[in-house]
Design a protein around this motif. Structure first.
Motif, PDB file in Angstrom:
ATOM      1  N   PHE A 310       0.828  -1.209   0.000  1.00  0.00           N
ATOM      2  CA  PHE A 310       0.000   0.000   0.000  1.00  0.00           C
ATOM      3  C   PHE A 310       0.859   1.255   0.000  1.00  0.00           C
ATOM      4  CE2 PHE A 310      -3.628  -2.683   1.229  1.00  0.00           C
ATOM      5  CZ  PHE A 310      -4.650  -2.059   0.532  1.00  0.00           C
ATOM      6  N   TRP A 311       1.921   1.260   0.812  1.00  0.00           N
ATOM      7  CA  TRP A 311       2.813   2.414   0.830  1.00  0.00           C
ATOM      8  C   TRP A 311       3.420   2.657  -0.544  1.00  0.00           C
ATOM      9  CZ3 TRP A 311       5.915   0.678   5.786  1.00  0.00           C
ATOM     10  CH2 TRP A 311       5.162   1.002   6.926  1.00  0.00           C
ATOM     11  N   ALA A 312       3.893   1.578  -1.150  1.00  0.00           N
ATOM     12  CA  ALA A 312       4.616   1.706  -2.412  1.00  0.00           C
ATOM     13  C   ALA A 312       3.712   2.107  -3.568  1.00  0.00           C
ATOM     14  CB  ALA A 312       5.323   0.392  -2.750  1.00  0.00           C
ATOM     15  N   THR A 313       2.414   1.835  -3.478  1.00  0.00           N
ATOM     16  CA  THR A 313       1.496   2.116  -4.590  1.00  0.00           C
ATOM     17  C   THR A 313       0.547   3.271  -4.289  1.00  0.00           C
ATOM     18  OG1 THR A 313      -0.039   0.424  -3.759  1.00  0.00           O
ATOM     19  CG2 THR A 313       1.577  -0.254  -5.417  1.00  0.00           C
ATOM     20  N   GLU A 314       0.865   4.057  -3.259  1.00  0.00           N
ATOM     21  CA  GLU A 314       0.014   5.204  -2.917  1.00  0.00           C
ATOM     22  C   GLU A 314      -0.087   6.162  -4.099  1.00  0.00           C
ATOM     23  OE1 GLU A 314      -0.088   8.935   0.260  1.00  0.00           O
ATOM     24  OE2 GLU A 314       1.397   7.345   0.477  1.00  0.00           O
ATOM     25  N   ASN A 315      -1.326   6.547  -4.426  1.00  0.00           N
ATOM     26  CA  ASN A 315      -1.626   7.433  -5.552  1.00  0.00           C
ATOM     27  C   ASN A 315      -1.265   6.824  -6.912  1.00  0.00           C
ATOM     28  OD1 ASN A 315      -2.674   9.497  -3.931  1.00  0.00           O
ATOM     29  ND2 ASN A 315      -0.634  10.360  -3.594  1.00  0.00           N
ATOM     30  N   VAL A 316      -0.987   5.528  -6.927  1.00  0.00           N
ATOM     31  CA  VAL A 316      -0.749   4.823  -8.180  1.00  0.00           C
ATOM     32  C   VAL A 316      -1.890   3.838  -8.428  1.00  0.00           C
ATOM     33  CG1 VAL A 316       0.791   3.293  -9.468  1.00  0.00           C
ATOM     34  CG2 VAL A 316       1.751   5.072  -7.975  1.00  0.00           C
ATOM     35  N   LEU A 317      -2.119   2.936  -7.454  1.00  0.00           N
ATOM     36  CA  LEU A 317      -3.222   1.978  -7.559  1.00  0.00           C
ATOM     37  C   LEU A 317      -4.390   2.349  -6.657  1.00  0.00           C
ATOM     38  CD1 LEU A 317      -1.228  -1.395  -7.605  1.00  0.00           C
ATOM     39  CD2 LEU A 317      -2.070  -0.054  -9.552  1.00  0.00           C
ATOM     40  N   HIS A 318      -4.171   3.269  -5.743  1.00  0.00           N
ATOM     41  CA  HIS A 318      -5.229   3.659  -4.803  1.00  0.00           C
ATOM     42  C   HIS A 318      -4.929   5.052  -4.280  1.00  0.00           C
ATOM     43  CE1 HIS A 318      -2.571   3.237  -1.299  1.00  0.00           C
ATOM     44  NE2 HIS A 318      -2.058   2.197  -1.949  1.00  0.00           N
ATOM     45  N   ARG A 319      -5.855   5.625  -3.525  1.00  0.00           N
ATOM     46  CA  ARG A 319      -5.700   6.979  -2.992  1.00  0.00           C
ATOM     47  C   ARG A 319      -5.658   6.993  -1.462  1.00  0.00           C
ATOM     48  NH1 ARG A 319      -5.933  10.921  -6.620  1.00  0.00           N
ATOM     49  NH2 ARG A 319      -6.744  10.462  -8.705  1.00  0.00           N
ATOM     50  N   PHE A 320      -5.341   5.855  -0.869  1.00  0.00           N
ATOM     51  CA  PHE A 320      -5.216   5.805   0.592  1.00  0.00           C
ATOM     52  C   PHE A 320      -3.835   6.318   0.987  1.00  0.00           C
ATOM     53  CE2 PHE A 320      -8.017   2.013  -0.263  1.00  0.00           C
ATOM     54  CZ  PHE A 320      -9.190   2.643   0.118  1.00  0.00           C
ATOM     55  N   ASP A 321      -3.787   7.332   1.852  1.00  0.00           N
ATOM     56  CA  ASP A 321      -2.498   7.882   2.253  1.00  0.00           C
ATOM     57  C   ASP A 321      -1.789   6.945   3.227  1.00  0.00           C
ATOM     58  OD1 ASP A 321      -2.868   9.049   5.226  1.00  0.00           O
ATOM     59  OD2 ASP A 321      -4.712   9.352   4.079  1.00  0.00           O
ATOM     60  N   THR A 322      -0.495   7.149   3.385  1.00  0.00           N
ATOM     61  CA  THR A 322       0.348   6.264   4.179  1.00  0.00           C
ATOM     62  C   THR A 322      -0.107   6.168   5.623  1.00  0.00           C
ATOM     63  OG1 THR A 322       2.229   6.799   2.763  1.00  0.00           O
ATOM     64  CG2 THR A 322       2.728   5.821   4.903  1.00  0.00           C
ATOM     65  N   SER A 323      -0.450   7.304   6.223  1.00  0.00           N
ATOM     66  CA  SER A 323      -0.876   7.301   7.625  1.00  0.00           C
ATOM     67  C   SER A 323      -2.142   6.481   7.814  1.00  0.00           C
ATOM     68  CB  SER A 323      -1.088   8.732   8.123  1.00  0.00           C
ATOM     69  OG  SER A 323       0.122   9.464   8.093  1.00  0.00           O
ATOM     70  N   SER A 324      -3.095   6.636   6.912  1.00  0.00           N
ATOM     71  CA  SER A 324      -4.376   5.927   7.038  1.00  0.00           C
ATOM     72  C   SER A 324      -4.190   4.421   6.936  1.00  0.00           C
ATOM     73  CB  SER A 324      -5.355   6.402   5.960  1.00  0.00           C
ATOM     74  OG  SER A 324      -5.600   7.792   6.091  1.00  0.00           O
ATOM     75  N   THR A 325      -3.407   3.978   5.947  1.00  0.00           N
ATOM     76  CA  THR A 325      -3.197   2.536   5.799  1.00  0.00           C
ATOM     77  C   THR A 325      -2.413   1.966   6.967  1.00  0.00           C
ATOM     78  OG1 THR A 325      -1.247   3.004   4.417  1.00  0.00           O
ATOM     79  CG2 THR A 325      -3.321   2.567   3.286  1.00  0.00           C
ATOM     80  N   THR A 326      -1.482   2.751   7.506  1.00  0.00           N
ATOM     81  CA  THR A 326      -0.699   2.268   8.644  1.00  0.00           C
ATOM     82  C   THR A 326      -1.562   2.129   9.890  1.00  0.00           C
ATOM     83  OG1 THR A 326       1.233   3.405   7.730  1.00  0.00           O
ATOM     84  CG2 THR A 326       1.392   2.640   9.996  1.00  0.00           C
ATOM     85  N   ILE A 327      -2.436   3.102  10.125  1.00  0.00           N
ATOM     86  CA  ILE A 327      -3.340   3.022  11.277  1.00  0.00           C
ATOM     87  C   ILE A 327      -4.271   1.819  11.134  1.00  0.00           C
ATOM     88  CG2 ILE A 327      -5.268   4.170  12.438  1.00  0.00           C
ATOM     89  CD1 ILE A 327      -3.860   6.835  11.835  1.00  0.00           C
ATOM     90  N   ALA A 328      -4.743   1.568   9.917  1.00  0.00           N
ATOM     91  CA  ALA A 328      -5.595   0.396   9.679  1.00  0.00           C
ATOM     92  C   ALA A 328      -4.831  -0.894   9.978  1.00  0.00           C
ATOM     93  CB  ALA A 328      -6.094   0.397   8.238  1.00  0.00           C
ATOM     94  N   ALA A 329      -3.557  -0.928   9.591  1.00  0.00           N
ATOM     95  CA  ALA A 329      -2.739  -2.113   9.862  1.00  0.00           C
ATOM     96  C   ALA A 329      -2.555  -2.317  11.368  1.00  0.00           C
ATOM     97  CB  ALA A 329      -1.384  -1.973   9.182  1.00  0.00           C
TER      98      ALA A 329
END
Length: 509
Positions: A310-329
């Motif tokens: 998710f971090w590596a594909t931010e704004n490429v395959l999706h629009r979830f920012d790094t902080s949001s995906t990390t908190i979800a993890a």
């Protein structure tokens, strides 16, 4: 010839420095004196009273951080308290003729950093490190890597730098990269049975953090502050800088600075040993002793790899920012049955002081911006030095020096870019230098924004490294100062040669 030194089972303890407490008390006294002296000076014309107060607090904060006069977490609380009670007695910068803002608005400003997504990311990174430790995955990864790496301590440092370089291409967050690296670095230290406060541990951890900052220069997608600068360029000039163009300009600089960082670090923090006792055979025995990978380790590994994706594909395959995906993890990590640890496990050794310090550092940077203190400083330094008729080289050097100095007051390069890049663009558009390349010069000055090498509080990746408790802040500062000098020397070299030839400074050069 000098014999090769081998690590012994009893690692040497860090050497205590006589007079530390006296030096720290002196630092606190100087910090307080600077605070009072600046407050007693008349408020300069064009600077709001709130900005005057923030300059005084900035001076106090920098002195306290550089001298370690207070524990870093304690200094954060003290600085926040100063912001609350000193700003309360002056008008809001937006209403300079109004009444004093009072403690409630001042408190909001002092705590504004806690609302930053960067703070959430730092805290989440600490949870990831806690999960690594709780499951033992960090030790397993470290032993697996070490079983394939030469046992020489300098080779291990080079390996850590190479990993940091490669991750810079695929992980668009410096904080996330260092969050990935720190558990592995700590796993190295644990596997080697080396004192976590040894020079080898400090060398490994600081070098990993500094390498991450170095490659923020060479790779456009490596750091958020680069995106801030690109946004200003696109808005102001209706143009952009492609990934390849940025790489061609910055990668040679980062490559040479990486080499300099290696030699500076291994000389200034020379490890106690040249090789690890027992070599690869010992590492492989320890790896075998761990037994098969547990379910918790597999789950954590899978979760971290998905998060990395998710971090590596931010704004490429999706629009979830790094902080949001990390908190979800982190939420998944803590869930019963699905997760890998409970709340008690996550809190064992959790560096809350690091999180508090980083948040207050962002608050200081935000307050410098909102009170116009940062803008006033920029105007004072760059607009009153006769830059209108200066050469592109002189403008680049003076503005670079200013950015390095002002970075001391910021805990976020993103905040620094948000504050300073608009001022930089304004200055560059006003100068009379023939043929100056405003877009190219803005890019080069954005490179300097990433020079957060001096204080642990200058960048979240530095704070994550500091949270490992493997080094004293003074070790980071003294090596960081030398790295900054090396970066400035390379800046001069590139400005006189490569960047000039490529036309980044003046058109048609």
């Amino acid at each position: 010839m000098q014999s090769t030194t081998i690590a012994t089972p009893q690692p040497a303890a860090p050497v205590a420095i006589a007079g530390d407490s006296l030096f720290q008390r002196f630092g606190l006294g100087v910090g307080l004196a600077a605070l009072v002296a600046i407050l007693l000076l008349p408020t300069p014309q064009g600077l709001p009273a709130a900005g005057h107060v923030m300059l005084a607090i900035l001076a106090f904060a920098v002195i306290v951080w550089m001298t370690e006069a207070l524990d870093y977490a304690v200094s954060a609380v003290v600085i926040a308290a100063l912001m609350v009670f000193l700003l309360a007695f002056v008008p809001d910068a937006a209403k300079p003729a109004g009444a004093a803002m009072g403690t409630a608005p001042a408190l909001g400003l002092a705590l504004s950093g806690f609302a930053s997504s960067a703070v959430a990311l730092v805290a989440a990174a600490c949870f990831i490190a806690a999960a690594m430790t709780a499951t033992g995955l960090d030790r397993r990864i470290a032993l697996a890597v070490l079983s394939r790496v030469d046992a020489g301590t300098r080779h291990i440092v080079i390996g850590a730098m190479v990993v940091g370089f490669l991750l810079s291409f695929i992980v668009p967050s410096t904080t996330a990269r260092v969050a990935c690296l720190m558990p592995i670095m700590m796993g190295f230290i644990l596997a080697f049975k080396v004192d976590r406060r040894s020079r080898f541990a400090a060398l490994l951890v600081i070098t990993a953090a500094q390498t991450a900052s170095v490659w923020n220069v060479g790779i456009k997608t490596a750091a958020a502050q680069n995106m801030v600068a690109i946004g200003f360029i696109e808005k102001q000039f209706k143009t952009t800088i492609s990934w390849t163009e940025w790489f061609i300009a910055g990668a040679p600089f980062s490559a040479l600075l990486s080499v300099a960082v290696y030699f500076i670090m291994v000389r200034m923090l020379k490890p106690e040993m040249k090789e690890i006792a027992g070599g690869q055979a010992t590492i492989r025995q320890q790896l075998a002793a761990l037994g098969p990978t547990t379910v918790r380790e597999w789950k954590l590994l899978g979760l971290v790899l998905v998060l990395l994706g998710f971090w590596a594909t931010e704004n490429v395959l999706h629009r979830f920012d790094t902080s949001s995906t990390t908190i979800a993890a982190i939420a998944l990590m803590l869930l019963p049955r699905i997760g890998v640890m409970d709340w008690k496990e996550s809190q064992r050794g959790f560096p809350w002081g690091t999180v508090v310090l980083f948040a207050v550092g962002i608050s200081v940077g935000t307050a410098l911006l909102r009170t116009n203190a940062a803008a006033w400083l920029a105007n004072l330094i760059v607009l009153h030095l006769g830059l209108q008729q200066a050469s592109a080289f002189a403008i680049l050097m003076l503005l670079s020096l200013f950015l390095v100095v002002i970075h001391l007051g910021f805990a976020s390069a993103t905040a620094l870019a948000s504050t300073m890049i608009p001022i930089v663009i304004s200055v560059l558009t006003q100068v009379q230098t023939p043929g100056i390349n405003v877009v190219g010069m803005t890019m080069l000055l954005q490179f300097v924004v990433s020079f957060g090498f001096i204080l642990p509080v200058n960048a979240p990746q530095n704070m994550i490294a500091y949270g490992t408790d493997t080094f004293a802040a003074r070790d980071f500062i003294r090596t960081g100062l030398v790295i900054t000098l090396a970066a400035m020397a390379l800046l001069v070299l590139f400005a006189l040669t490569y960047w000039q030839w490529m036309g980044y400074m003046t058109m048609g050069s």
